[in-house]
Design a protein around this motif. Structure first.
Motif, PDB file in Angstrom:
ATOM      1  N   SER A 230      -4.653   0.489  10.509  1.00 26.64           N
ATOM      2  CA  SER A 230      -4.933   0.558  11.974  1.00 26.64           C
ATOM      3  C   SER A 230      -3.726  -0.195  12.390  1.00 26.64           C
ATOM      4  O   SER A 230      -3.620  -0.664  13.661  1.00 26.64           O
ATOM      5  CB  SER A 230      -6.151   0.051  12.408  1.00 26.64           C
ATOM      6  N   GLY A 231      -2.613  -0.816  11.635  1.00 25.61           N
ATOM      7  CA  GLY A 231      -1.472  -1.313  12.038  1.00 25.61           C
ATOM      8  C   GLY A 231      -1.579  -2.619  12.335  1.00 25.61           C
ATOM      9  O   GLY A 231      -0.657  -3.449  12.822  1.00 25.61           O
ATOM     10  N   LYS A 232      -2.756  -3.229  11.572  1.00 22.22           N
ATOM     11  CA  LYS A 232      -2.810  -4.758  11.813  1.00 22.22           C
ATOM     12  C   LYS A 232      -2.233  -5.265  10.560  1.00 22.22           C
ATOM     13  O   LYS A 232      -2.154  -5.021   9.427  1.00 22.22           O
ATOM     14  CB  LYS A 232      -4.577  -4.935  11.711  1.00 22.22           C
ATOM     15  N   PRO A 233      -1.254  -6.325  10.559  1.00 25.93           N
ATOM     16  CA  PRO A 233      -0.455  -7.124   9.635  1.00 25.93           C
ATOM     17  C   PRO A 233      -1.339  -7.965   8.461  1.00 25.93           C
ATOM     18  O   PRO A 233      -2.470  -8.518   9.147  1.00 25.93           O
ATOM     19  CB  PRO A 233       0.340  -7.827  10.542  1.00 25.93           C
ATOM     20  N   PHE A 234      -0.973  -8.006   7.477  1.00 25.38           N
ATOM     21  CA  PHE A 234      -1.434  -8.998   6.680  1.00 25.38           C
ATOM     22  C   PHE A 234      -0.548  -9.322   5.533  1.00 25.38           C
ATOM     23  O   PHE A 234       0.428  -8.682   5.282  1.00 25.38           O
ATOM     24  CB  PHE A 234      -3.000  -8.316   6.021  1.00 25.38           C
ATOM     25  N   ALA A 235      -0.905 -10.554   4.847  1.00 26.46           N
ATOM     26  CA  ALA A 235       0.085 -10.957   3.672  1.00 26.46           C
ATOM     27  C   ALA A 235      -0.963 -10.966   2.415  1.00 26.46           C
ATOM     28  O   ALA A 235      -2.198 -11.208   2.384  1.00 26.46           O
ATOM     29  CB  ALA A 235       0.295 -12.376   4.016  1.00 26.46           C
ATOM     30  N   ILE A 236      -0.080 -10.261   1.444  1.00 26.23           N
ATOM     31  CA  ILE A 236      -0.851 -10.199   0.389  1.00 26.23           C
ATOM     32  C   ILE A 236      -0.378 -11.315  -0.420  1.00 26.23           C
ATOM     33  O   ILE A 236       0.694 -11.749  -0.891  1.00 26.23           O
ATOM     34  CB  ILE A 236      -0.227  -9.005  -0.485  1.00 26.23           C
ATOM     35  N   ILE A 237      -1.496 -12.070  -0.894  1.00 24.98           N
ATOM     36  CA  ILE A 237      -1.477 -13.577  -1.653  1.00 24.98           C
ATOM     37  C   ILE A 237      -1.445 -13.280  -3.188  1.00 24.98           C
ATOM     38  O   ILE A 237      -2.668 -13.148  -3.604  1.00 24.98           O
ATOM     39  CB  ILE A 237      -2.411 -14.450  -0.865  1.00 24.98           C
ATOM     40  N   SER A 238      -0.484 -13.069  -3.870  1.00 26.65           N
ATOM     41  CA  SER A 238      -0.554 -12.880  -5.322  1.00 26.65           C
ATOM     42  C   SER A 238       0.400 -13.566  -6.300  1.00 26.65           C
ATOM     43  O   SER A 238       0.714 -13.271  -7.363  1.00 26.65           O
ATOM     44  CB  SER A 238       0.093 -11.089  -5.477  1.00 26.65           C
ATOM     45  N   GLY A 239       1.062 -14.595  -5.630  1.00 25.31           N
ATOM     46  CA  GLY A 239       1.789 -15.584  -6.272  1.00 25.31           C
ATOM     47  C   GLY A 239       1.863 -16.939  -5.866  1.00 25.31           C
ATOM     48  O   GLY A 239       1.229 -17.252  -4.563  1.00 25.31           O
ATOM     49  N   THR A 240       2.613 -17.723  -6.351  1.00 28.96           N
ATOM     50  CA  THR A 240       2.707 -19.049  -5.981  1.00 28.96           C
ATOM     51  C   THR A 240       3.831 -19.688  -6.793  1.00 28.96           C
ATOM     52  O   THR A 240       4.540 -19.535  -7.593  1.00 28.96           O
ATOM     53  CB  THR A 240       1.571 -19.995  -6.287  1.00 28.96           C
ATOM     54  N   ILE A 241       4.243 -20.895  -6.158  1.00 27.78           N
ATOM     55  CA  ILE A 241       5.322 -21.599  -6.908  1.00 27.78           C
ATOM     56  C   ILE A 241       4.876 -22.741  -7.914  1.00 27.78           C
ATOM     57  O   ILE A 241       4.160 -23.544  -7.200  1.00 27.78           O
ATOM     58  CB  ILE A 241       6.459 -22.102  -5.681  1.00 27.78           C
ATOM     59  N   VAL A 242       5.148 -22.563  -9.134  1.00 28.38           N
ATOM     60  CA  VAL A 242       4.650 -23.566 -10.128  1.00 28.38           C
ATOM     61  C   VAL A 242       5.963 -23.876 -10.805  1.00 28.38           C
ATOM     62  O   VAL A 242       6.690 -23.344 -11.282  1.00 28.38           O
ATOM     63  CB  VAL A 242       3.813 -22.648 -11.025  1.00 28.38           C
ATOM     64  N   ASN A 243       6.054 -25.376 -10.846  1.00 28.22           N
ATOM     65  CA  ASN A 243       7.054 -26.047 -11.908  1.00 28.22           C
ATOM     66  C   ASN A 243       8.569 -25.001 -11.342  1.00 28.22           C
ATOM     67  O   ASN A 243       9.557 -25.134 -12.345  1.00 28.22           O
ATOM     68  CB  ASN A 243       6.830 -25.645 -13.179  1.00 28.22           C
ATOM     69  N   GLY A 244       8.675 -25.103 -10.044  1.00 30.83           N
ATOM     70  CA  GLY A 244      10.005 -24.677  -9.793  1.00 30.83           C
ATOM     71  C   GLY A 244      10.261 -23.256  -9.717  1.00 30.83           C
ATOM     72  O   GLY A 244      11.342 -22.727  -9.603  1.00 30.83           O
ATOM     73  N   LYS A 245       9.363 -22.435 -10.217  1.00 29.51           N
ATOM     74  CA  LYS A 245       9.644 -20.825 -10.425  1.00 29.51           C
ATOM     75  C   LYS A 245       8.433 -20.151  -9.439  1.00 29.51           C
ATOM     76  O   LYS A 245       7.245 -20.749  -9.392  1.00 29.51           O
ATOM     77  CB  LYS A 245       9.382 -20.584 -11.974  1.00 29.51           C
ATOM     78  N   ARG A 246       8.466 -19.069  -9.394  1.00 27.08           N
ATOM     79  CA  ARG A 246       7.681 -18.117  -8.737  1.00 27.08           C
ATOM     80  C   ARG A 246       6.813 -17.776  -9.649  1.00 27.08           C
ATOM     81  O   ARG A 246       7.333 -16.959 -10.876  1.00 27.08           O
ATOM     82  CB  ARG A 246       8.298 -16.856  -8.068  1.00 27.08           C
ATOM     83  N   GLN A 247       5.365 -17.930  -9.715  1.00 24.87           N
ATOM     84  CA  GLN A 247       4.437 -17.312 -10.783  1.00 24.87           C
ATOM     85  C   GLN A 247       3.770 -16.136 -10.230  1.00 24.87           C
ATOM     86  O   GLN A 247       3.104 -16.364  -9.003  1.00 24.87           O
ATOM     87  CB  GLN A 247       3.424 -18.541 -10.882  1.00 24.87           C
ATOM     88  N   SER A 248       3.582 -15.074 -10.858  1.00 22.56           N
ATOM     89  CA  SER A 248       3.107 -13.662 -10.580  1.00 22.56           C
ATOM     90  C   SER A 248       1.708 -13.815 -10.422  1.00 22.56           C
ATOM     91  O   SER A 248       0.962 -12.866 -10.581  1.00 22.56           O
ATOM     92  CB  SER A 248       3.499 -12.677 -11.196  1.00 22.56           C
ATOM     93  N   SER A 249       0.913 -14.984 -10.052  1.00 24.73           N
ATOM     94  CA  SER A 249      -0.616 -14.973  -9.909  1.00 24.73           C
ATOM     95  C   SER A 249      -0.856 -16.371  -9.339  1.00 24.73           C
ATOM     96  O   SER A 249      -0.072 -17.530  -9.520  1.00 24.73           O
ATOM     97  CB  SER A 249      -1.364 -14.915 -11.199  1.00 24.73           C
ATOM     98  N   PRO A 250      -1.656 -16.087  -8.281  1.00 27.02           N
ATOM     99  CA  PRO A 250      -1.918 -17.532  -7.486  1.00 27.02           C
ATOM    100  C   PRO A 250      -2.759 -18.574  -8.141  1.00 27.02           C
ATOM    101  O   PRO A 250      -2.901 -18.551  -9.384  1.00 27.02           O
ATOM    102  CB  PRO A 250      -2.686 -17.074  -6.195  1.00 27.02           C
ATOM    103  N   LYS A 251      -3.093 -19.494  -7.477  1.00 29.04           N
ATOM    104  CA  LYS A 251      -3.839 -20.904  -8.185  1.00 29.04           C
ATOM    105  C   LYS A 251      -4.945 -20.625  -8.962  1.00 29.04           C
ATOM    106  O   LYS A 251      -5.091 -20.551 -10.120  1.00 29.04           O
ATOM    107  CB  LYS A 251      -4.128 -21.865  -6.945  1.00 29.04           C
ATOM    108  N   THR A 252      -5.952 -19.784  -8.518  1.00 25.10           N
ATOM    109  CA  THR A 252      -7.282 -19.218  -9.134  1.00 25.10           C
ATOM    110  C   THR A 252      -7.557 -17.844  -8.925  1.00 25.10           C
ATOM    111  O   THR A 252      -6.755 -17.290  -8.003  1.00 25.10           O
ATOM    112  CB  THR A 252      -8.518 -20.278  -8.411  1.00 25.10           C
TER     113      THR A 252
END
Length: 371
Positions: A230-252
């Motif tokens: 329908s055109g509504k924007p959203f953000a896919i939360i699939s990563g986080t920053i851990v120990n200075g690097k992008r981790q390909s999975s979030p916290k939990t």
């Protein structure tokens, strides 16, 4: 355990155990080049582990003696590291250092009594002046340590089960309203950060508008911003920053989610993406092209707290709490707020929600008299 001298530089350390199926005794041994206090202690550890390995398939509970808190901690942390996220591991590792500092690295775990644990927790409350939430985290680390010891047959029972904790009374608890900003404070802080840098302002405002954790927002890449049918924007939360690097999975596991974006939040993403070079991976990035670090941002927030005379917590996480408080104020149900911020069940989220809704009920009661 006994010792058989084989030569001037060879000592055989021997222990025996009974086979539970045959009632016959068997031996295990290990050889060292020296016979010292250290090697005797190490031999005892090795032999105990060998016996435990041979008896494990029988399902026999054979409590091992002379296991120290330091040895238990090393074992437990090794297996924990394979099972949890980096930050969770580091937090538990940090707490074990405090536990060992008080109880002693060489303390035999079978000698750690409920009264000793009670003294330690009283020390955390009365001397360290830790909040109840922190005390519960230390209790959780201790409980996991002792449960692991029982699983490994180092202990027969958990001494923590017999500890009665005298948590701080409610009047000493951190008040929920200290964790989030009101509308006027939020406006002041955002203006302050925008003056420092438009990028800092954008990032802080985006945290408020979405309720994302710092690491989740910092790890966002252009591909994470999408629109539904329908055109509504959203953000896919699939990563986080851990120990200075992008981790390909979030916290939990609950942190995997899609977060709907307001027009303002989407515009912030577009402005940041357009400003940076196309070669930059992150939406919010530094001049060097890396993700936007939290150190300098929190530094400026501490300065804002001082300059604006704000008597509340003020970190990047404050914007997340402020987002929760605003949703509660707007009447959004708690379960929807929890889903949006990626919490299955969090004490802070619940406390903020209850505080805001009770305040709204109080204001309603005051206005009913004008009906």
């Amino acid at each position: 355990m006994w010792i058989e001298k084989r030569s001037a530089k060879s000592f055989k350390f021997v222990e025996q155990y009974k086979d539970p199926l045959t009632n016959k005794f068997h031996r295990v041994s290990v050889t060292f080049s020296r016979n010292t206090t250290h090697t005797r202690k190490e031999a005892n550890r090795v032999l105990t582990k060998k016996i435990h390995s041979r008896l494990r398939h029988y399902g026999i509970v054979s409590i091992k003696s002379n296991i120290t808190l330091g040895e238990l901690t090393i074992e437990w942390l090794q297996q924990l590291k394979r099972k949890v996220k980096f930050n969770t591991f580091q937090n538990n590792k940090s707490r074990t250092k405090g536990i060992i500092s008080f109880l002693g690295n060489d303390a035999l775990i079978q000698k750690i009594s409920p009264s000793l644990l009670s003294n330690y927790i009283d020390f955390l409350i009365q001397v360290k002046n830790y909040h109840n939430s922190t005390i519960r985290k230390f209790k959780g680390t201790l409980n996991s340590l002792f449960k692991y010891a029982i699983k490994r047959q180092y202990l027969a029972q958990n001494p923590l089960n017999y500890v009665d904790i005298d948590y701080q009374s409610p009047e000493y608890k951190e008040r929920p309203e200290e964790k989030f900003l009101d509308d006027y404070e939020l406006e002041e802080v955002l203006n302050y950060m925008y003056k420092r840098s438009p990028h800092y302002g954008h990032f802080c405002e985006f945290l408020y508008l979405t309720g994302l954790r710092y690491g989740e927002a910092a790890a966002l890449i252009p591909a994470n911003i999408q629109k539904d049918s329908s055109g509504k924007p959203f953000a896919i939360i699939s990563g986080t920053i851990v120990n200075g690097k992008r981790q390909s999975s979030p916290k939990t596991a609950n942190s995997w989610r899609n977060v709907s974006l307001t027009e303002r939040a989407l515009r912030i993403c577009e402005e940041e993406s357009n400003y940076r070079s196309k070669k930059v991976d992150f939406i919010f990035s530094s001049e060097q092209g890396n993700y936007l670090g939290n150190t300098v941002l929190n530094l400026w927030l501490r300065q804002a707290k001082k300059d604006l005379n704000i008597h509340k917590q003020l970190t990047l996480h404050t914007f997340r709490h402020t987002h929760i408080s605003k949703l509660a104020e707007l009447g959004v149900p708690l379960y929807l707020i929890q889903a949006r911020v990626g919490h299955k069940n969090a004490e802070t989220t619940n406390n903020i929600y209850l505080h805001v809704t009770r305040k709204a009920e109080h204001l309603l009661d005051q206005k009913l008299k004008y009906l």
